[in-house]
Write an enzyme that holds these catalytic residues in place. Structure first.
Site, short mmCIF file in Angstrom:
data_model
loop_
_atom_site.label_atom_id
_atom_site.label_comp_id
_atom_site.label_asym_id
_atom_site.label_seq_id
_atom_site.Cartn_x
_atom_site.Cartn_y
_atom_site.Cartn_z
N THR A 180 14.41 11.55 -21.68
CA THR A 180 15.01 12.22 -22.84
C THR A 180 14.00 12.18 -23.97
OG1 THR A 180 17.21 11.48 -22.17
CG2 THR A 180 16.95 12.20 -24.45
N LYS A 222 18.86 6.59 -30.41
CA LYS A 222 17.62 7.25 -30.00
C LYS A 222 17.83 8.77 -29.90
CE LYS A 222 14.75 8.38 -26.16
NZ LYS A 222 14.40 8.33 -24.76
N LYS A 232 20.71 18.84 -24.18
CA LYS A 232 21.04 17.41 -24.20
C LYS A 232 21.26 16.94 -25.64
CE LYS A 232 20.37 12.86 -22.96
NZ LYS A 232 21.16 12.09 -22.09
P1 NAD Z 1 13.67 2.11 -18.85
O1 NAD Z 1 12.95 1.54 -20.04
O2 NAD Z 1 14.54 1.21 -18.05
O3 NAD Z 1 12.59 2.78 -17.84
C1 NAD Z 1 11.45 3.49 -18.23
C2 NAD Z 1 10.31 3.00 -17.37
O4 NAD Z 1 9.16 3.80 -17.57
C3 NAD Z 1 9.89 1.55 -17.69
O5 NAD Z 1 10.04 0.72 -16.54
C4 NAD Z 1 8.43 1.68 -18.11
O6 NAD Z 1 7.62 0.56 -17.72
C5 NAD Z 1 8.02 2.96 -17.38
N1 NAD Z 1 6.83 3.62 -17.90
C6 NAD Z 1 6.50 3.94 -19.17
N2 NAD Z 1 5.32 4.56 -19.21
C7 NAD Z 1 4.89 4.65 -17.93
C8 NAD Z 1 3.73 5.22 -17.31
N3 NAD Z 1 2.75 5.81 -18.01
N4 NAD Z 1 3.62 5.15 -15.95
C9 NAD Z 1 4.58 4.54 -15.21
N5 NAD Z 1 5.70 4.00 -15.74
C10 NAD Z 1 5.84 4.05 -17.08
O7 NAD Z 1 14.48 3.36 -19.39
P2 NAD Z 1 15.74 4.06 -18.67
O8 NAD Z 1 17.01 3.44 -19.16
O9 NAD Z 1 15.46 4.17 -17.22
O10 NAD Z 1 15.69 5.51 -19.35
C11 NAD Z 1 14.69 6.46 -19.00
C12 NAD Z 1 14.94 7.74 -19.81
O11 NAD Z 1 16.23 8.25 -19.48
C13 NAD Z 1 14.91 7.53 -21.32
O12 NAD Z 1 14.28 8.62 -21.93
C14 NAD Z 1 16.39 7.46 -21.69
O13 NAD Z 1 16.63 7.88 -23.02
C15 NAD Z 1 17.00 8.41 -20.68
N6 NAD Z 1 18.40 8.14 -20.33
C16 NAD Z 1 18.81 6.86 -20.09
C17 NAD Z 1 20.16 6.62 -19.78
C18 NAD Z 1 20.64 5.21 -19.51
O14 NAD Z 1 21.85 5.01 -19.44
N7 NAD Z 1 19.76 4.23 -19.34
C19 NAD Z 1 21.06 7.70 -19.70
C20 NAD Z 1 20.61 9.00 -19.90
C21 NAD Z 1 19.26 9.21 -20.22
#
Ligand code: NAD
Length: 306
Positions: free
Chosen positions: A103, A253, A178
């Site tokens: 997102t 966020k 979104k």
């Molecule tokens: P998270 O922090 O658990 O996972 C993100 C991962 O990306 C981390 O493990 C991080 O180490 C990795 N990362 C960052 N840069 C990287 C790179 N260059 N190469 C490889 N890995 C890399 O976050 P999440 O909860 O999984 O959310 C991911 C996205 O989805 C966000 O943008 C969030 O806003 C969106 N989102 C989350 C939810 C939720 O409920 N968690 C719901 C809808 C949308």
């Protein structure tokens, strides 16, 4: 299909597992070593770096790269490569489809599309809603921005991870959908919470207000699914001390991204900007770690003593 899946966090790992379960060949990578280990334990292929994962799937016509990071800055840095290191775009065979499901802001998504296109790749923005439970159960909703052809290529992969896939239009319009949806949600959750606190002060029971509003023009998801008081909707976070659900920090966020879009377009969105301010305070303070419906406790705390 062969898929490089980068970003194996709360959302990414279960999404990657669902792709593998549907028969796709997945090679994953995360900068956080424990996430790579968890992927290996789940039986996924793993790589030494993002570009390495891309190279492992490249060469195959129809290879796809999916990113699921936290921020737009991370997506753009990974696409380009940093400090002279190889980027994901440079590692891919020409014409590879890039799907970014993080997102991020609409303008950041458009910048990512432009970077991919400039070096001959295809791309879509495909943010999700449905949270970790949706990621685990393959019931996510995907909002997609990109061309008809790129959407069609991505569709079978998105269907392996989600249940409702909507093509919203061209580059960045998945992120636009979104951000608009979540702005509606934030404003309506605050309105519902204010109404319950006002009802309390007027001597109206929670159940009576729920029975009226849920069958009248006040009906909305924030009331009928995410009811901010315990009782009327037994599955809502209010019944478990406001454990998320959808964390206030994630709402904060998303509203930051809405604010960026409002600034970009000059829309007079007073309610959206106020919700942005309210949820920023909530997530940074009393509501840290809580579901966003916990805003009702802030409203009570800010009311004059009864
Ligand atoms: P998270 O922090 O658990 O996972 C993100 C991962 O990306 C981390 O493990 C991080 O180490 C990795 N990362 C960052 N840069 C990287 C790179 N260059 N190469 C490889 N890995 C890399 O976050 P999440 O909860 O999984 O959310 C991911 C996205 O989805 C966000 O943008 C969030 O806003 C969106 N989102 C989350 C939810 C939720 O409920 N968690 C719901 C809808 C949308």
């Amino acid at each position: 299909m062969k898929v490089a899946f980068l970003g194996l966090g709360h959302m990414g790992l279960p999404m990657a597992k669902n792709l593998a379960a549907a028969g796709h060949e997945v090679v994953g990578f995360d900068v956080f070593p424990a996430a790579v280990e968890a992927a290996r334990e789940a039986g996924l292929g793993v790589a030494q770096s993002g570009p390495d994962a891309v190279r492992q799937v490249a060469g195959d016509t129809g290879a796809v790269v999916i990113t699921m990071f936290q921020t737009g800055a991370q997506v753009i840095a990974a696409y380009r490569g940093t400090d002279g290191t190889d980027g994901l775009l440079g590692a891919a065979t020409s014409g590879t489809l890039f799907i970014d499901s993080s997102t991020i802001a609409v303008d950041e998504a458009r910048a990512a599309h432009a970077l991919a296109e400039a070096v001959g790749h295809r791309s879509i923005d495909a943010p999700v809603s449905g949270g970790v439970v949706g990621a685990e159960n393959a019931t996510l909703a995907f909002m997609v921005g990109g061309s008809d052809a790129d959407f069609a290529t991505a569709q079978p992969l998105l269907e392996a991870m989600g249940r409702r896939i909507v093509h919203c239009g061209g580059a960045g319009l998945g992120q636009a959908a979104k951000v608009c949806n979540n702005m509606i949600l934030a404003v309506s959750q605050i309105a519902v919470a204010e109404a319950f606190v006002l009802g309390e002060r007027l001597g109206l029971s929670h159940q009576a207000l729920f029975d009226v509003a849920s069958n009248a023009s006040g009906q909305c998801w924030a009331l009928t699914t995410n009811c901010p008081v315990p009782g009327p909707v037994p599955t809502s976070p209010a019944n478990r001390d406001y454990q998320p659900g959808f964390a206030g920090s994630l709402m904060s966020k998303d509203l930051g991204l809405a604010e960026q879009a409002i600034d970009l377009t000059g829309v007079g969105a007073r309610m959206g900007l106020l919700a942005r301010e309210i949820y920023k305070e909530f997530a940074d303070g009393a509501g840290a770690g809580q579901d966003f419906s916990g805003i009702i406790n802030t409203i009570r705390a800010e009311s004059t003593p009864a």
